[in-house]
Design an enzyme around this catalytic site. Structure first.
Site, short mmCIF file in Angstrom:
data_model
loop_
_atom_site.label_atom_id
_atom_site.label_comp_id
_atom_site.label_asym_id
_atom_site.label_seq_id
_atom_site.Cartn_x
_atom_site.Cartn_y
_atom_site.Cartn_z
N SER A 78 3.30 -2.01 10.34
CA SER A 78 4.76 -2.06 10.56
C SER A 78 5.37 -3.42 10.19
O SER A 78 6.30 -3.88 10.86
CB SER A 78 5.12 -1.66 11.99
OG SER A 78 4.74 -0.31 12.22
N GLY A 112 2.42 2.33 10.70
CA GLY A 112 3.40 3.40 10.54
C GLY A 112 4.13 3.78 11.81
O GLY A 112 4.82 4.79 11.86
N HIS A 167 -9.65 1.20 5.04
CA HIS A 167 -8.37 1.47 5.71
C HIS A 167 -8.57 2.48 6.83
O HIS A 167 -9.36 3.42 6.70
CB HIS A 167 -7.35 1.99 4.68
CG HIS A 167 -5.96 1.99 5.23
ND1 HIS A 167 -5.51 2.96 6.09
CD2 HIS A 167 -4.94 1.12 5.09
CE1 HIS A 167 -4.25 2.68 6.44
NE2 HIS A 167 -3.89 1.56 5.84
N ASN A 195 0.87 -1.17 0.00
CA ASN A 195 0.00 0.00 0.00
C ASN A 195 0.91 1.23 0.00
O ASN A 195 1.49 1.57 1.03
CB ASN A 195 -0.89 -0.05 1.26
CG ASN A 195 -1.71 1.21 1.44
OD1 ASN A 195 -1.78 2.06 0.55
ND2 ASN A 195 -2.33 1.34 2.60
N TRP A 196 1.02 1.85 -1.15
CA TRP A 196 1.96 2.97 -1.27
C TRP A 196 1.40 4.26 -0.68
O TRP A 196 2.08 5.26 -0.59
CB TRP A 196 2.35 3.19 -2.74
CG TRP A 196 3.10 2.03 -3.34
CD1 TRP A 196 3.50 0.88 -2.71
CD2 TRP A 196 3.55 1.90 -4.70
NE1 TRP A 196 4.17 0.06 -3.59
CE2 TRP A 196 4.21 0.65 -4.82
CE3 TRP A 196 3.44 2.72 -5.83
CZ2 TRP A 196 4.78 0.22 -6.02
CZ3 TRP A 196 4.01 2.28 -7.03
CH2 TRP A 196 4.67 1.04 -7.13
N LYS A 197 0.13 4.26 -0.33
CA LYS A 197 -0.54 5.44 0.24
C LYS A 197 -0.30 6.66 -0.66
O LYS A 197 -0.22 6.50 -1.88
CB LYS A 197 -0.06 5.67 1.68
CG LYS A 197 -0.18 4.38 2.53
CD LYS A 197 -0.03 4.62 3.98
CE LYS A 197 -0.20 3.30 4.73
NZ LYS A 197 -0.10 3.42 6.16
N GLU A 235 -6.88 4.90 7.77
CA GLU A 235 -6.62 6.30 7.42
C GLU A 235 -7.84 6.91 6.73
O GLU A 235 -8.11 8.11 6.87
CB GLU A 235 -5.36 6.41 6.55
CG GLU A 235 -4.11 6.18 7.40
CD GLU A 235 -2.93 5.58 6.65
OE1 GLU A 235 -2.92 5.60 5.41
OE2 GLU A 235 -2.00 5.09 7.33
N GLU A 242 -5.48 -4.77 10.66
CA GLU A 242 -4.46 -3.74 10.85
C GLU A 242 -4.73 -2.97 12.14
O GLU A 242 -5.52 -2.01 12.13
CB GLU A 242 -4.46 -2.77 9.67
CG GLU A 242 -4.13 -3.41 8.34
CD GLU A 242 -3.56 -2.38 7.36
OE1 GLU A 242 -2.51 -2.66 6.78
OE2 GLU A 242 -4.16 -1.31 7.20
N GLY A 288 4.85 1.38 4.72
CA GLY A 288 6.19 1.98 4.61
C GLY A 288 7.22 1.08 3.93
O GLY A 288 7.98 1.54 3.06
P1 PGA Z 1 2.73 0.35 7.62
O1 PGA Z 1 1.27 0.56 6.98
O2 PGA Z 1 3.28 -0.92 7.05
O3 PGA Z 1 3.51 1.56 7.19
O4 PGA Z 1 2.54 0.27 9.10
C1 PGA Z 1 0.41 -0.52 6.77
C2 PGA Z 1 -0.90 -0.04 6.20
O5 PGA Z 1 -1.38 1.03 6.59
O6 PGA Z 1 -1.50 -0.71 5.33
#
Ligand code: PGA
Length: 258
Positions: free
Chosen positions: A214, A174, A96, A9-11, A98, A168, A236
């Site tokens: 993470s 993150g 997600h 997931n490159w966000k 976010e 998640e 990340g």
């Molecule tokens: P992260 O993000 O690996 O940077 O913790 C995971 C995600 O939000 O899908």
């Protein structure tokens, strides 16, 4: 036997040029090693087409990070499922944290998106997870249950094949803090148990449940090796080949034994 799945997931990261080269790096690795795992990358929407081209005829699939449930029409700024499919997406990340946190997405909206995507045969990576406050208040299962019940409302058992769940924990996204193997396994088992009750045990057994939060090369094998963890949704560490490729390799090694 559930096939392991590693999705990046490159966000809201990368540039056109870095997205293309990152995609090419992943494609070369997957093409070269033909791992017995599924791999997907989910770039920002403006780069989907260029990334699709960079993936070439490799087995890496393309995913979007959001979609709207309505058919194409007057919805300024939104992405129709048909459009995502038109540029080669096989997956979309929905629910997600976010999107829930920063864009106010509710279980009801997420549900409409899940139903629309799955019924049009766009694969869904459906994210659920508790906040730190929820966990500290011993509400993890309650929160997961609410998110699952909301997300799967009206989802017929026949659509489950289009859906993958990503557990998640919000406090692990993150932050560099991962769920411990015990915490991850317990949450995944809870989700699978919920599916068995909501649908039926064979459907629950077939559902892939990814862990996200993470994930790095040095914890990927341990997490993906857990009985009810079927891969990883990586943020990340999916942004650099040298971080992401070892996670794919870890999954490939596990696929030989798991
Ligand atoms: P992260 O993000 O690996 O940077 O913790 C995971 C995600 O939000 O899908």
């Amino acid at each position: 036997m559930r096939r392991l799945f590693v999705a990046g997931n490159w966000k809201m990261n990368t540039t056109l040029s870095s997205a293309k080269s990152l995609a090419a790096e992943v494609a070369v690795e997957v093409q070269k090693t033909q791992p017995r795992v599924d791999v997907a990358v989910c770039p920002p929407a403006p780069y989907l087409l260029a990334v699709k081209e960079a993936l070439g005829d490799s087995k890496v699939s393309l995913g979007a990070q959001n979609a709207y449930f309505a058919s194409p029409g007057a919805y300024t700024g939104e992405l129709a499922i048909e459009m995502l499919q038109d540029v080669g997406c096989q997956w979309v990340i929905l629910g997600h944290s976010e999107r829930r946190q920063h864009f106010g997405e509710t279980d009801d909206l997420i549900n409409k998106k899940i139903v629309a995507a799955a019924s049009r045969e766009l694969g869904v990576i459906f994210c659920v997870g508790e906040s730190l406050a929820d966990r500290q208040a011993n509400k993890t299962e309650q929160v997961l249950e609410t998110q699952l019940a909301g997300g799967f409302a009206g989802v017929d058992v026949g659509l489950l094949g289009q859906i993958v769940i990503a557990y998640e924990p919000v406090w692990a996204i993150g932050t560099g803090v991962t769920a411990s193997p015990d915490q991850a396994q317990a949450a995944h088992l809870f989700i699978r148990g919920w599916l068995a009750k909501r649908y039926n045990p064979p459907a629950a057994e077939e559902m892939r449940i990814l862990y996200g939060g993470s994930v790095k090369a040095d914890n990927a094998a341990e997490l993906m090796g857990l009985a009810d963890v079927d891969g990883a949704l990586v943020g990340g560490a999916s942004l650099k080949g040298e971080l992401f490729l070892p996670i794919i390799r870890a999954a490939a090694t596990l696929a030989e034994t798991k």
